[in-house]
Design an enzyme around this catalytic site. Sequence first.
Site, PDB file in Angstrom:
ATOM      1  N   ASP A 274     -19.910 -37.285 -44.412  1.00  0.00           N
ATOM      2  CA  ASP A 274     -18.907 -37.929 -45.261  1.00  0.00           C
ATOM      3  C   ASP A 274     -18.580 -39.269 -44.630  1.00  0.00           C
ATOM      4  O   ASP A 274     -18.563 -39.403 -43.415  1.00  0.00           O
ATOM      5  CB  ASP A 274     -17.636 -37.074 -45.383  1.00  0.00           C
ATOM      6  CG  ASP A 274     -16.828 -37.451 -46.609  1.00  0.00           C
ATOM      7  OD1 ASP A 274     -16.862 -36.693 -47.605  1.00  0.00           O
ATOM      8  OD2 ASP A 274     -16.170 -38.513 -46.583  1.00  0.00           O
ATOM      9  N   ASP A 301     -22.174 -42.968 -43.951  1.00  0.00           N
ATOM     10  CA  ASP A 301     -22.543 -43.202 -45.343  1.00  0.00           C
ATOM     11  C   ASP A 301     -23.892 -42.502 -45.540  1.00  0.00           C
ATOM     12  O   ASP A 301     -24.856 -42.811 -44.821  1.00  0.00           O
ATOM     13  CB  ASP A 301     -22.659 -44.718 -45.573  1.00  0.00           C
ATOM     14  CG  ASP A 301     -23.047 -45.038 -47.002  1.00  0.00           C
ATOM     15  OD1 ASP A 301     -23.698 -44.194 -47.665  1.00  0.00           O
ATOM     16  OD2 ASP A 301     -22.712 -46.145 -47.458  1.00  0.00           O
ATOM     17  N   ASP A 322     -21.937 -33.436 -53.489  1.00  0.00           N
ATOM     18  CA  ASP A 322     -20.645 -33.276 -54.189  1.00  0.00           C
ATOM     19  C   ASP A 322     -19.898 -34.612 -54.136  1.00  0.00           C
ATOM     20  O   ASP A 322     -18.873 -34.749 -53.464  1.00  0.00           O
ATOM     21  CB  ASP A 322     -19.849 -32.174 -53.447  1.00  0.00           C
ATOM     22  CG  ASP A 322     -18.582 -31.759 -54.173  1.00  0.00           C
ATOM     23  OD1 ASP A 322     -18.516 -31.916 -55.397  1.00  0.00           O
ATOM     24  OD2 ASP A 322     -17.653 -31.271 -53.492  1.00  0.00           O
ATOM     25  N   CYS A 373     -16.443 -32.518 -60.236  1.00  0.00           N
ATOM     26  CA  CYS A 373     -15.317 -31.900 -60.941  1.00  0.00           C
ATOM     27  C   CYS A 373     -14.900 -32.836 -62.067  1.00  0.00           C
ATOM     28  O   CYS A 373     -13.726 -33.064 -62.307  1.00  0.00           O
ATOM     29  CB  CYS A 373     -14.169 -31.568 -59.995  1.00  0.00           C
ATOM     30  SG  CYS A 373     -13.602 -32.955 -59.013  1.00  0.00           S
TER      31      CYS A 373
END
Length: 436
Positions: A274, A301, A322, A373
């Site tokens: 992350d 990154d 994700d 999401c």
Amino acid sequence: MVKVIAVTMDAHKPLPKSYLIASRLLRQMDGQKGSLNSLITSVNKNGNNIKQIYALIMKTIQNLKIIKQMVNSIDTDSSGNCDEFLTQILIADLMFGKRLEGIRNVPQVAHIVSFENKFKQILKNNTGKGGSAGSDDRVIVRYIRVNLIKTTLKKVMRKLVKRDFKQIEYNKSDITFEQFKELVVNLKENDFLIDYDFQNDLLVFHINSTKGLQELKLFTESKIVMQDKASLIAVECLQLVPEMTILDVCCAPGMKTTAIASRVKNNATIISYDKSEERIHEMETIIEKNGVNCCQINCRDFTSVTAEELSSIGTIDAILLDPSCSGSGMNNRVDYRKGGEDKGRLYRLASFQTRMLCHAMSLQPKRIVYSTCSLHLIENENVIKSVFRESEFANDYSVVHALPQWPTRGVGDYEFASKCIRSNATSTLTNGFFYG
Ligand SMILES: C[S@@+](CC[C@H](N)C(=O)[O-])C[C@H]1O[C@@H](n2cnc3c(N)ncnc32)[C@H](O)[C@@H]1O
């Protein structure tokens, strides 16, 4: 004109920590820095009153429309000690919660309390107008995942029953998912049942049981975790087997990482990336609390990670990607934006998501699970389409029909749409997620 409010008593008494933490989490939710579950988990530390923090945030989210009207009707605190989010939290407690009892003389609080009559009038004017969120046909439930690193489903259920929770029993082979949904809709506050799809580690509760569950030692010791079922679909799509090597891309704050580690009981290699330092710090806390020891966390990154540097780890069995998205599927999303979703923003997100997915393909894993999401086609089916058009590795991959029994599938005019998975609060009793 700025009004000066004279405060004489207890002017130096500080605002309790729970209010400050609740407003900070609300700000983070607004900035799409995590779901309510992940943010609450990150502050679940000794000394924090999780039950109060959660109640303050929920009262704010549930009454956000009307609270915003109240905020707009008053002068903001000229001291600079009460920002937009803290103002919302204080109004929520004053009008819909514990009435700011015991802290009314704290300066920021006294300022808000001075407008109480105005707020009452606004509330009166709104009665019957459906001022709160959630007045549609969505079914919002509380999912509890059992952390299999620390305990077992059986032990957790035994402890729950001892604490006066009641299991609603059913036999999966005797009922359809629609009949299961009926059982869920009729759950009473202290009832629970084993989830229909994830029978080894997921329990379903009435949403109002959240506060009671947060008080259990099971929760404070991270033996149970609050996590929406939608997140577990991504984990299920990875087709976990012991000793797998998984790249967990866009990993922080680590909610899916902990679910993966739990399901393989730490018997896998998870390499997580992350780029946000702040979220990586949160993740380190969460990982440790959950007893996860099979994960290497990298603050990087992902697009800078090369196939050469990964060559020493051997075959990459799966990549879970994700990426950041609009978050439009989150049932408890705090949406402060005026009007609808900004199309330009969606296209910018889609272009970033496409780049990330193309990069994942270039590392040649055996399987890629792409999850968001978001409910927007632009960030979902459209991204998959673009990747198959743009990536030089596209011929090595095809979209597979994941979880064949899952009822809601991808949408749009794409030959692969029916192979993708969608979830939502109405049909599948989850947050709105997409998986390809
Ligand atoms: C939806 S969140 C991930 C949630 C996480 N998978 C979980 O289950 O807790 C998206 C994450 O993508 C990260 N991110 C965005 N761009 C990135 C990049 N280029 N490389 C690595 N991480 C990135 C953000 O910092 C953010 O933490």
